[in-house]
Write a protein that holds these residues in place. Structure first.
Motif, mmCIF file in Angstrom:
data_model
loop_
_atom_site.group_PDB
_atom_site.id
_atom_site.type_symbol
_atom_site.label_atom_id
_atom_site.label_comp_id
_atom_site.label_asym_id
_atom_site.label_seq_id
_atom_site.Cartn_x
_atom_site.Cartn_y
_atom_site.Cartn_z
ATOM 1 N N ASP A 93 0.813 -1.203 0.000
ATOM 2 C CA ASP A 93 0.000 0.000 0.000
ATOM 3 C C ASP A 93 0.851 1.259 0.000
ATOM 4 N N ASP A 94 1.760 1.339 -0.941
ATOM 5 C CA ASP A 94 2.638 2.493 -1.066
ATOM 6 C C ASP A 94 2.582 3.048 -2.478
ATOM 7 N N SER A 95 3.227 4.172 -2.664
ATOM 8 C CA SER A 95 3.333 4.766 -3.990
ATOM 9 C C SER A 95 4.314 3.954 -4.837
ATOM 10 N N ARG A 96 4.347 4.234 -6.116
ATOM 11 C CA ARG A 96 5.279 3.572 -7.023
ATOM 12 C C ARG A 96 6.711 3.741 -6.530
ATOM 13 N N ASP A 97 7.076 4.958 -6.162
ATOM 14 C CA ASP A 97 8.455 5.213 -5.725
ATOM 15 C C ASP A 97 8.809 4.403 -4.486
ATOM 16 N N MET A 98 7.873 4.312 -3.549
ATOM 17 C CA MET A 98 8.128 3.544 -2.325
ATOM 18 C C MET A 98 8.242 2.050 -2.625
ATOM 19 N N LEU A 99 7.404 1.552 -3.536
ATOM 20 C CA LEU A 99 7.481 0.136 -3.912
ATOM 21 C C LEU A 99 8.801 -0.183 -4.598
ATOM 22 N N VAL A 100 9.214 0.674 -5.512
ATOM 23 C CA VAL A 100 10.485 0.460 -6.217
ATOM 24 C C VAL A 100 11.635 0.481 -5.218
ATOM 25 N N ALA A 101 11.622 1.443 -4.300
ATOM 26 C CA ALA A 101 12.691 1.536 -3.303
ATOM 27 C C ALA A 101 12.714 0.298 -2.404
ATOM 28 N N ALA A 102 11.547 -0.176 -1.987
ATOM 29 C CA ALA A 102 11.483 -1.358 -1.124
ATOM 30 C C ALA A 102 11.987 -2.603 -1.859
ATOM 31 N N LEU A 103 11.605 -2.747 -3.123
ATOM 32 C CA LEU A 103 12.063 -3.903 -3.905
ATOM 33 C C LEU A 103 13.571 -3.846 -4.142
ATOM 34 N N ARG A 104 14.072 -2.662 -4.429
ATOM 35 C CA ARG A 104 15.527 -2.521 -4.628
ATOM 36 C C ARG A 104 16.278 -2.831 -3.337
ATOM 37 N N SER A 105 15.775 -2.338 -2.231
ATOM 38 C CA SER A 105 16.404 -2.596 -0.946
ATOM 39 C C SER A 105 16.403 -4.090 -0.636
ATOM 40 N N ARG A 106 15.293 -4.752 -0.907
ATOM 41 C CA ARG A 106 15.189 -6.194 -0.678
ATOM 42 C C ARG A 106 16.193 -6.942 -1.547
ATOM 43 N N ASN A 107 16.326 -6.515 -2.807
ATOM 44 C CA ASN A 107 17.287 -7.167 -3.713
ATOM 45 C C ASN A 107 18.725 -6.964 -3.262
ATOM 46 N N LEU A 108 19.034 -5.765 -2.761
ATOM 47 C CA LEU A 108 20.377 -5.491 -2.257
ATOM 48 C C LEU A 108 20.691 -6.371 -1.044
ATOM 49 N N LYS A 109 19.715 -6.522 -0.150
ATOM 50 C CA LYS A 109 19.920 -7.381 1.015
ATOM 51 C C LYS A 109 20.148 -8.823 0.607
ATOM 52 N N LYS A 110 19.381 -9.276 -0.388
ATOM 53 C CA LYS A 110 19.578 -10.635 -0.870
ATOM 54 C C LYS A 110 20.960 -10.841 -1.475
ATOM 55 N N GLN A 111 21.429 -9.820 -2.224
ATOM 56 C CA GLN A 111 22.760 -9.923 -2.846
ATOM 57 C C GLN A 111 23.847 -9.943 -1.780
ATOM 58 N N ARG A 112 23.686 -9.200 -0.709
ATOM 59 C CA ARG A 112 24.709 -9.166 0.344
ATOM 60 C C ARG A 112 24.791 -10.485 1.102
ATOM 61 N N THR A 113 23.642 -11.150 1.258
ATOM 62 C CA THR A 113 23.635 -12.390 2.019
ATOM 63 C C THR A 113 24.010 -13.613 1.184
ATOM 64 N N SER A 114 24.043 -13.457 -0.126
ATOM 65 C CA SER A 114 24.402 -14.623 -0.954
ATOM 66 C C SER A 114 25.830 -14.591 -1.427
#
Length: 102
Positions: A81-102
């Motif tokens: 339930d966020d704006s486009r910008d917030m969704l994109v930022a959250a998805l990018r942040s999630r992807n960065l966290k995944k890359q750091r842990t792998s």
């Protein structure tokens, strides 16, 4: 197509971000028909900028619709339930966290 401009203008005037994005996505997906059937003469200039941004985003990022972003966020367990910008930022942040842990 008959009432999409009315919906877009309403969403813009009431700051309904999701409705506005869905209307923009619809126009972007159906741009040829929209050019033939919709008169944008009375539309505010800010909407034209937003519409051009929607077309550019669709062509350059592949993240074209708010619905697609919400589906991706939901599948990742994120708030949808966020704006486009917030969704994109959250998805990018999630992807960065995944890359750091792998």
């Amino acid at each position: 197509m008959d009432n999409i401009l009315d919906n877009l203008l309403y969403a813009d005037s009431k700051n309904c971000a999701l409705l506005k994005e869905v209307a923009m996505d619809f126009i972007t997906r159906n741009k040829v028909e929209a050019m033939e059937k919709i008169t944008f003469i009375d539309a505010p200039g800010t909407l034209m900028r937003d519409l051009l941004a929607s077309v550019a985003r669709r062509e350059t990022t592949g993240l074209s619709t708010i619905v697609e972003l919400r589906r991706r966020a939901h599948s990742e367990g994120l708030d949808i339930d966020d704006s486009r910008d917030m969704l994109v930022a959250a998805l990018r942040s999630r992807n960065l966290k995944k890359q750091r842990t792998s």
